[in-house]
Design an enzyme around this catalytic site. Sequence first.
Site, PDB file in Angstrom:
ATOM      1  N   ASP A  85     112.577  -0.306  45.398  1.00 41.87           N
ATOM      2  CA  ASP A  85     112.250   0.978  44.778  1.00 41.87           C
ATOM      3  C   ASP A  85     112.139   0.778  43.267  1.00 41.87           C
ATOM      4  OD1 ASP A  85     112.595   4.180  45.625  1.00 41.87           O
ATOM      5  OD2 ASP A  85     113.070   3.722  43.524  1.00 41.87           O
ATOM      6  N   ILE A  86     111.029   1.244  42.698  1.00 33.67           N
ATOM      7  CA  ILE A  86     110.848   1.100  41.243  1.00 33.67           C
ATOM      8  C   ILE A  86     111.828   2.038  40.533  1.00 33.67           C
ATOM      9  CG2 ILE A  86     109.218   1.305  39.322  1.00 33.67           C
ATOM     10  CD1 ILE A  86     106.985   0.556  41.225  1.00 33.67           C
ATOM     11  N   ASN A  93     105.972   7.960  34.679  1.00 31.67           N
ATOM     12  CA  ASN A  93     104.925   9.000  34.782  1.00 31.67           C
ATOM     13  C   ASN A  93     105.023   9.976  33.617  1.00 31.67           C
ATOM     14  OD1 ASN A  93     103.516   8.337  37.107  1.00 31.67           O
ATOM     15  ND2 ASN A  93     104.902   9.435  38.465  1.00 31.67           N
ATOM     16  N   ASP A 102     100.258   5.010  38.367  1.00 31.97           N
ATOM     17  CA  ASP A 102      99.437   4.449  39.462  1.00 31.97           C
ATOM     18  C   ASP A 102      99.155   2.960  39.224  1.00 31.97           C
ATOM     19  OD1 ASP A 102      99.312   6.805  40.807  1.00 31.97           O
ATOM     20  OD2 ASP A 102      97.177   7.180  40.481  1.00 31.97           O
ATOM     21  N   GLU A 128     107.095   5.405  45.365  1.00 28.32           N
ATOM     22  CA  GLU A 128     107.346   4.193  44.559  1.00 28.32           C
ATOM     23  C   GLU A 128     108.282   3.273  45.318  1.00 28.32           C
ATOM     24  OE1 GLU A 128     109.583   6.476  44.876  1.00 28.32           O
ATOM     25  OE2 GLU A 128     111.060   6.057  43.323  1.00 28.32           O
TER      26      GLU A 128
HETATM   27  N1  LIG Z   1     101.856   7.877  39.509  1.00 31.06           N
HETATM   28  C1  LIG Z   1     102.329   8.108  40.715  1.00 31.06           C
HETATM   29  N2  LIG Z   1     103.553   8.670  40.860  1.00 31.06           N
HETATM   30  C2  LIG Z   1     104.033   8.867  42.112  1.00 31.06           C
HETATM   31  C3  LIG Z   1     103.306   8.521  43.254  1.00 31.06           C
HETATM   32  N3  LIG Z   1     104.050   8.839  44.345  1.00 31.06           N
HETATM   33  C4  LIG Z   1     105.201   9.346  43.892  1.00 31.06           C
HETATM   34  N4  LIG Z   1     105.223   9.369  42.523  1.00 31.06           N
HETATM   35  C5  LIG Z   1     106.270   9.844  41.619  1.00 31.06           C
HETATM   36  O1  LIG Z   1     107.382   8.999  41.708  1.00 31.06           O
HETATM   37  C6  LIG Z   1     108.499   9.705  41.167  1.00 31.06           C
HETATM   38  C7  LIG Z   1     109.740   9.328  41.935  1.00 31.06           C
HETATM   39  O2  LIG Z   1     110.806   9.915  41.285  1.00 31.06           O
HETATM   40  P1  LIG Z   1     112.285   9.852  41.801  1.00 31.06           P
HETATM   41  O3  LIG Z   1     112.334   9.940  43.295  1.00 31.06           O
HETATM   42  O4  LIG Z   1     113.061  10.847  41.011  1.00 31.06           O
HETATM   43  O5  LIG Z   1     112.784   8.421  41.473  1.00 31.06           O
HETATM   44  P2  LIG Z   1     112.863   7.615  40.121  1.00 31.06           P
HETATM   45  O6  LIG Z   1     112.434   8.404  38.926  1.00 31.06           O
HETATM   46  O7  LIG Z   1     112.160   6.321  40.334  1.00 31.06           O
HETATM   47  O8  LIG Z   1     114.413   7.367  39.972  1.00 31.06           O
HETATM   48  P3  LIG Z   1     115.296   6.290  40.726  1.00 31.06           P
HETATM   49  O9  LIG Z   1     114.606   5.964  42.021  1.00 31.06           O
HETATM   50  O10 LIG Z   1     116.607   6.975  40.926  1.00 31.06           O
HETATM   51  O11 LIG Z   1     115.427   5.122  39.820  1.00 31.06           O
HETATM   52  C8  LIG Z   1     108.155  11.188  41.274  1.00 31.06           C
HETATM   53  O12 LIG Z   1     108.030  11.702  39.968  1.00 31.06           O
HETATM   54  C9  LIG Z   1     106.800  11.210  41.991  1.00 31.06           C
HETATM   55  O13 LIG Z   1     105.952  12.213  41.485  1.00 31.06           O
HETATM   56  C10 LIG Z   1     102.003   7.971  43.079  1.00 31.06           C
HETATM   57  O14 LIG Z   1     101.271   7.626  44.028  1.00 31.06           O
HETATM   58  N5  LIG Z   1     101.569   7.773  41.810  1.00 31.06           N
END
Ligand SMILES: Nc1nc2c(ncn2[C@@H]2O[C@H](COP(=O)(O)OP(=O)(O)OP(=O)(O)O)[C@@H](O)[C@H]2O)c(=O)[nH]1
Length: 214
Positions: A85-86, A93, A102, A128
Amino acid sequence: MFDLIDELFFQPVWVGIYVEDISRTTGMLITGIGFFLAMRDLNQVHEQLSLELKTDDLTKVANRRYFYQYLKSNSSDNYSILIIDIDHFKRINDDFGHDVGDQVLVEFAMRCNEQLNTDSVFARIGGEEFAVYYATDNRIKVAQLSQQLLNTAQQIKIAAQRSVTVSIGVAIKSHDTLATDVIKRADQALYKAKNEGRDRVVISDDNIQTANHA
Ligand SMILES: Nc1nc2c(ncn2[C@@H]2O[C@H](COP(=O)(O)OP(=O)(O)OP(=O)(O)O)[C@@H](O)[C@H]2O)c(=O)[nH]1
């Protein structure tokens, strides 16, 4: 006299039969070619559709559906699951825009996919979130691959002073576990990796691999 009868009666009949034969053969040929072309197009559409069904639109790596199907059909083998997980992706974003987010997803997926062999399947299983099916239960190999993928993420530079990190949860299948149990353990390990500070690997029996932080 015979020539006249031949010209008046028999020749038109022969010509008629000849023309009918040619028409029939040509018709069959056209139908055959049409059928062949239609089958070829149908085949191409079928191949394209089945590729789309297993590919993630954005990153072009395998998608969640394909990953779970693959896992189901290979669940009797010895394998490990890595869930990646990123970290703080929402901030990427928010700070740089959705398009840059993206691009990070695409670049990370491409870099990971490139370095995995045919004994692994790499897929995007969520926004992500990525997963690796690794056809080994060798702990050392799994730890090495996990470390390699941590490093891969760190090589992606969004801006000066801003690189990407990932957290990885790993579960190694033991003989009696179901695929769903292995996934669950990998998920719990990921949760632990996040809670312990991110940018690290946790293997589900609590052995923490923190080569970057050791
Ligand atoms: N650019 C982009 N963003 C995405 C995509 N799919 C999901 N996201 C974003 O990924 C983010 C995931 O956020 P969170 O689940 O809070 O996780 P996080 O910010 O990585 O925090 P941690 O996992 O706790 O480190 C959300 O803001 C989604 O909108 C995509 O295909 N493209």
